[in-house]
Design an enzyme around this catalytic site. Structure first.
Site, mmCIF file in Angstrom:
data_model
loop_
_atom_site.group_PDB
_atom_site.id
_atom_site.type_symbol
_atom_site.label_atom_id
_atom_site.label_comp_id
_atom_site.label_asym_id
_atom_site.label_seq_id
_atom_site.Cartn_x
_atom_site.Cartn_y
_atom_site.Cartn_z
ATOM 1 N N ASP A 1 5.752 4.780 4.996
ATOM 2 C CA ASP A 1 6.707 3.844 5.597
ATOM 3 C C ASP A 1 6.839 2.561 4.798
ATOM 4 O O ASP A 1 7.696 1.730 5.092
ATOM 5 C CB ASP A 1 6.341 3.554 7.060
ATOM 6 C CG ASP A 1 4.922 3.037 7.241
ATOM 7 O OD1 ASP A 1 4.028 3.456 6.484
ATOM 8 O OD2 ASP A 1 4.696 2.211 8.154
ATOM 9 N N HIS B 1 0.855 -1.186 0.000
ATOM 10 C CA HIS B 1 0.000 0.000 0.000
ATOM 11 C C HIS B 1 0.890 1.235 0.000
ATOM 12 O O HIS B 1 2.109 1.133 0.187
ATOM 13 C CB HIS B 1 -0.960 -0.005 1.187
ATOM 14 C CG HIS B 1 -0.292 0.094 2.518
ATOM 15 N ND1 HIS B 1 0.503 -0.910 3.037
ATOM 16 C CD2 HIS B 1 -0.295 1.084 3.460
ATOM 17 C CE1 HIS B 1 0.948 -0.542 4.237
ATOM 18 N NE2 HIS B 1 0.491 0.662 4.503
#
Length: 318
Positions: free
Chosen positions: A76, A72
């Site tokens: 991060d 996704h």
């Protein structure tokens, strides 16, 4: 003169954890990044910020990469894509490298791949996912026989988990081969063609071999418990899975679309996972042994509470 230490692969199939933090990196944990060596395939999963440098520390060349897979488009899990792509370009990597990601994140992927000025020599194939299923191959891609599949997870934005499956095969039995008088190149011909004419008659592959189950690997990041987590984990040899929170903070895990160590370990235990790798830890926790203790209440297989630059071998064949 500084000389980078050599890094020897412990197995032809192994995971290298480039980073193991969640939203905020710490002094000891880089943002996410994971490299799976699977024979001749080298897949980079979720290149978070700093992945290019972590690859250097791990002794992994951009030239080795055969695919990039992004679960996704939270930072991060993806901000490091820009540096990795520019390194692929700088090194003039000759093969086409597919980049697979949720289709809803295409604008961010395109922006990361063209984030600054550089000479574009990279050969990328952007593959936006719109549904569950097998990830298609692209022309010029280097790959083996294993099949990569994606399934939609349950996070705060569109996210997919991945599973790599090796086809079932057969294991030759040296004693039965010797009894049938089959040696040298004839062994390969029999394996490829299924039958072999010999002085003693026709020998079938199943006469001199036994079934060999294919190995499997699953990668599950930011998600609540959902059907896809169980499907991806079912019977895999290695499961790499987020365990952002401990069970005492299960309400936070639910609210933010994450798993606890207890949930991740329960999935592994009930799915027959042979090797469990916990990662993606919240910065609120400073003692990694807490994750191990929690997981061990339900899971008794091989367990790794991942640290940056850990190398974890996929278990040997059954």
């Amino acid at each position: 003169m500084f000389q980078r230490p050599a890094h020897h692969r412990v197995s032809s199939r192994e995971l290298v954890a480039l980073g193991t933090a969640s939203q905020v990196p710490t002094r000891t944990r880089n943002h996410n990044g994971y490299v799976l060596f699977w024979d001749d395939e080298v897949i980079l999963f979720d290149p978070g910020e700093g992945s290019q440098r972590q690859m250097l520390h791990a002794g992994i060349s951009a030239t080795a990469l055969t695919r990039i897979a992004i679960t996704h488009l939270h930072g991060d899990h993806s901000l490091g894509l820009a540096g990795v792509v520019q390194r692929i370009s700088l090194d003039a990597v000759p093969q086409t490298i597919p980049v697979v990601f949720p289709a809803s994140g295409r604008r961010w992927v395109e922006a990361l791949c063209d984030s600054t000025a550089y000479y574009h020599q990279e050969r990328l194939a952007l593959q936006g996912l719109t549904r569950d299923g097998v990830v298609s191959r692209v022309p010029g891609e280097l790959h083996g026989p294993a099949v990569l599949r994606a399934e939609r997870l349950d996070h705060s934005l569109e996210a997919y988990g991945y599973r790599l499956d090796e086809p079932d095969g057969r294991r030759m039995d040296p004693a039965r081969l010797a009894e049938a008088g089959i040696t040298g190149p004839d062994v390969g011909r029999l394996a490829q063609e299924g039958t072999l004419d010999t002085e003693r008659g026709v020998v079938r592959l199943e006469d001199v071999s036994a079934p060999r189950p294919g190995q499997s690997f699953a990668f599950v990041m930011d998600t609540r418990l959902c059907d896809a987590v169980w499907s991806l984990a079912d019977g895999v040899d290695m499961l790499v899975i987020e365990s952002t929170y401990l069970d005492r903070d299960s309400n936070l895990a639910r609210d933010h679309g994450h798993l606890t160590a207890l949930q991740a370990a329960t999935v592994a235990a009930q799915s027959g996972v042979r090797s469990l790798v916990l990662t993606h830890f919240s910065q609120r926790y400073t003692d990694p042994t807490e994750f191990e203790r929690e997981a061990r209440t339900v899971y008794d297989g091989e367990l790794t509470v991942a640290a940056d630059l850990d190398r974890v071998a996929v278990p040997r064949r059954r």
